[in-house]
Design a protein around this motif. Structure first.
Motif, PDB file in Angstrom:
ATOM      1  N   MET A  26     -39.568  14.769  -5.539  1.00  0.00           N
ATOM      2  CA  MET A  26     -39.326  14.002  -6.772  1.00  0.00           C
ATOM      3  C   MET A  26     -39.630  12.790  -6.823  1.00  0.00           C
ATOM      4  SD  MET A  26     -36.919  12.033  -8.756  1.00  0.00           S
ATOM      5  CE  MET A  26     -35.862  11.524  -7.175  1.00  0.00           C
ATOM      6  N   LYS A  27     -40.400  11.868  -7.801  1.00  0.00           N
ATOM      7  CA  LYS A  27     -40.633  10.649  -8.115  1.00  0.00           C
ATOM      8  C   LYS A  27     -39.898  10.248  -9.021  1.00  0.00           C
ATOM      9  CE  LYS A  27     -44.924  11.278  -5.455  1.00  0.00           C
ATOM     10  NZ  LYS A  27     -45.625  10.304  -4.589  1.00  0.00           N
ATOM     11  N   ALA A  28     -39.398   8.870  -8.982  1.00  0.00           N
ATOM     12  CA  ALA A  28     -38.999   8.249 -10.035  1.00  0.00           C
ATOM     13  C   ALA A  28     -38.816   6.672  -9.949  1.00  0.00           C
ATOM     14  CB  ALA A  28     -37.233   8.830 -10.203  1.00  0.00           C
ATOM     15  N   ALA A  29     -38.875   6.070 -11.321  1.00  0.00           N
ATOM     16  CA  ALA A  29     -38.578   4.551 -11.191  1.00  0.00           C
ATOM     17  C   ALA A  29     -37.119   4.509 -11.131  1.00  0.00           C
ATOM     18  CB  ALA A  29     -39.162   4.050 -12.448  1.00  0.00           C
ATOM     19  N   GLY A  30     -36.815   3.363  -9.982  1.00  0.00           N
ATOM     20  CA  GLY A  30     -35.588   3.151 -10.173  1.00  0.00           C
ATOM     21  C   GLY A  30     -35.418   1.618  -9.774  1.00  0.00           C
ATOM     22  N   GLU A  31     -34.037   1.332  -9.320  1.00  0.00           N
ATOM     23  CA  GLU A  31     -33.669  -0.149  -8.926  1.00  0.00           C
ATOM     24  C   GLU A  31     -32.834  -0.028  -7.672  1.00  0.00           C
ATOM     25  OE1 GLU A  31     -31.609  -2.199 -12.198  1.00  0.00           O
ATOM     26  OE2 GLU A  31     -29.925  -0.736 -11.801  1.00  0.00           O
ATOM     27  N   VAL A  32     -33.072  -1.029  -6.879  1.00  0.00           N
ATOM     28  CA  VAL A  32     -32.102  -1.364  -5.775  1.00  0.00           C
ATOM     29  C   VAL A  32     -31.496  -2.628  -6.075  1.00  0.00           C
ATOM     30  CG1 VAL A  32     -32.427  -1.761  -3.295  1.00  0.00           C
ATOM     31  CG2 VAL A  32     -34.254  -0.514  -4.414  1.00  0.00           C
ATOM     32  N   ILE A  33     -30.176  -2.457  -5.525  1.00  0.00           N
ATOM     33  CA  ILE A  33     -29.294  -3.665  -5.393  1.00  0.00           C
ATOM     34  C   ILE A  33     -28.890  -3.493  -4.228  1.00  0.00           C
ATOM     35  CG2 ILE A  33     -27.129  -4.329  -6.652  1.00  0.00           C
ATOM     36  CD1 ILE A  33     -27.873  -2.249  -8.783  1.00  0.00           C
ATOM     37  N   ALA A  34     -28.803  -5.021  -3.475  1.00  0.00           N
ATOM     38  CA  ALA A  34     -28.130  -5.244  -2.314  1.00  0.00           C
ATOM     39  C   ALA A  34     -27.305  -5.910  -2.554  1.00  0.00           C
ATOM     40  CB  ALA A  34     -29.387  -5.816  -1.564  1.00  0.00           C
ATOM     41  N   ARG A  35     -26.126  -5.823  -1.949  1.00  0.00           N
ATOM     42  CA  ARG A  35     -24.731  -6.472  -2.059  1.00  0.00           C
ATOM     43  C   ARG A  35     -24.342  -6.394  -0.588  1.00  0.00           C
ATOM     44  NH1 ARG A  35     -22.550  -3.483  -6.948  1.00  0.00           N
ATOM     45  NH2 ARG A  35     -23.332  -4.790  -8.530  1.00  0.00           N
ATOM     46  N   GLY A  36     -24.484  -7.711  -0.146  1.00  0.00           N
ATOM     47  CA  GLY A  36     -24.018  -7.969   1.352  1.00  0.00           C
ATOM     48  C   GLY A  36     -24.776  -6.999   2.459  1.00  0.00           C
ATOM     49  N   ALA A  37     -23.985  -6.224   2.885  1.00  0.00           N
ATOM     50  CA  ALA A  37     -24.529  -5.178   3.986  1.00  0.00           C
ATOM     51  C   ALA A  37     -24.865  -3.821   3.351  1.00  0.00           C
ATOM     52  CB  ALA A  37     -23.507  -4.965   5.295  1.00  0.00           C
ATOM     53  N   GLN A  38     -24.249  -3.713   1.852  1.00  0.00           N
ATOM     54  CA  GLN A  38     -24.412  -2.309   1.183  1.00  0.00           C
ATOM     55  C   GLN A  38     -25.589  -2.202   0.390  1.00  0.00           C
ATOM     56  OE1 GLN A  38     -20.776  -1.955  -0.676  1.00  0.00           O
ATOM     57  NE2 GLN A  38     -19.957  -1.200   1.208  1.00  0.00           N
ATOM     58  N   LEU A  39     -26.398  -1.345   0.330  1.00  0.00           N
ATOM     59  CA  LEU A  39     -27.537  -0.999  -0.415  1.00  0.00           C
ATOM     60  C   LEU A  39     -27.190   0.092  -1.539  1.00  0.00           C
ATOM     61  CD1 LEU A  39     -30.330  -2.536  -0.179  1.00  0.00           C
ATOM     62  CD2 LEU A  39     -31.023  -0.664   1.074  1.00  0.00           C
ATOM     63  N   TYR A  40     -27.826  -0.296  -2.736  1.00  0.00           N
ATOM     64  CA  TYR A  40     -27.398   0.865  -3.854  1.00  0.00           C
ATOM     65  C   TYR A  40     -28.934   1.105  -4.353  1.00  0.00           C
ATOM     66  CZ  TYR A  40     -22.482  -0.184  -3.666  1.00  0.00           C
ATOM     67  OH  TYR A  40     -21.272  -0.736  -3.283  1.00  0.00           O
ATOM     68  N   ILE A  41     -28.997   2.329  -4.467  1.00  0.00           N
ATOM     69  CA  ILE A  41     -30.458   2.900  -5.145  1.00  0.00           C
ATOM     70  C   ILE A  41     -29.907   3.731  -6.078  1.00  0.00           C
ATOM     71  CG2 ILE A  41     -32.661   4.033  -4.884  1.00  0.00           C
ATOM     72  CD1 ILE A  41     -31.176   3.101  -1.691  1.00  0.00           C
ATOM     73  N   ARG A  42     -30.607   3.372  -7.403  1.00  0.00           N
ATOM     74  CA  ARG A  42     -30.334   3.980  -8.706  1.00  0.00           C
ATOM     75  C   ARG A  42     -31.643   4.484  -9.284  1.00  0.00           C
ATOM     76  NH1 ARG A  42     -25.392   0.350 -11.057  1.00  0.00           N
ATOM     77  NH2 ARG A  42     -27.317  -0.874 -11.702  1.00  0.00           N
TER      78      ARG A  42
END
Length: 147
Positions: A26-42
């Motif tokens: 599966m391929k998709a465009a997304g965004e990465v949000i880094a908050r301190g030591a945590q990483l969120y990929i949406r």
């Protein structure tokens, strides 16, 4: 009081899964949000609904330390957590079915180089306490250059 540093950027997301010799990519465009030591990929993915219609599912992958959490919202709601050597509870809900599940993680590797990320994990999926499948997943995140 100091504010938490947040860094947000566009990325291409590639998710490869292998189950019983069957490979899905599966391929998709997304965004990465880094908050301190945590990483969120949406990212958002289109799936086929029960009547053949296209339905949208928003996926968030949260990485903190050596823990990975996969959260899906939309026509499908689910949550799975992965920590090496641990069996953790989760759930799956759709308009047509719902059940509790658990994941027993056998492998979890997280490699981050700058704004690129590779995560691979293998786990056993249990539904109602019974082994339902064995999965090997690879996630690749690559920053998308701003145009």
């Amino acid at each position: 009081m100091s504010e938490i540093q947040s860094d947000k950027y566009g990325a291409s997301v590639t998710l490869e899964s292998l189950q019983d010799g069957q490979r899905n990519v599966m391929k998709a465009a997304g965004e990465v949000i880094a908050r301190g030591a945590q990483l969120y990929i949406r990212y958002e993915e289109a799936e086929q609904g029960p009547r053949g219609e296209s339905v949208s599912v928003r996926t968030t992958i949260k990485i903190s330390g050596s823990e990975l959490k996969l959260i899906r919202h939309g026509s499908i709601e689910s949550e799975q957590s992965f920590v090496l050597g641990r069996r953790l509870p989760g759930f799956y809900r759709s308009p047509y079915t719902q059940f509790n599940l658990s994941t027993d993680t056998r492998k979890l590797d997280i490699t981050r180089e700058g704004r690129s990320l590779k995560v691979s994990w293998e786990y056993d999926l249990y539904v109602y306490g019974e082994l339902s499948g064995q999965f090997a997943i690879s996630l690749y995140i690559q920053e998308e250059p701003q145009s």
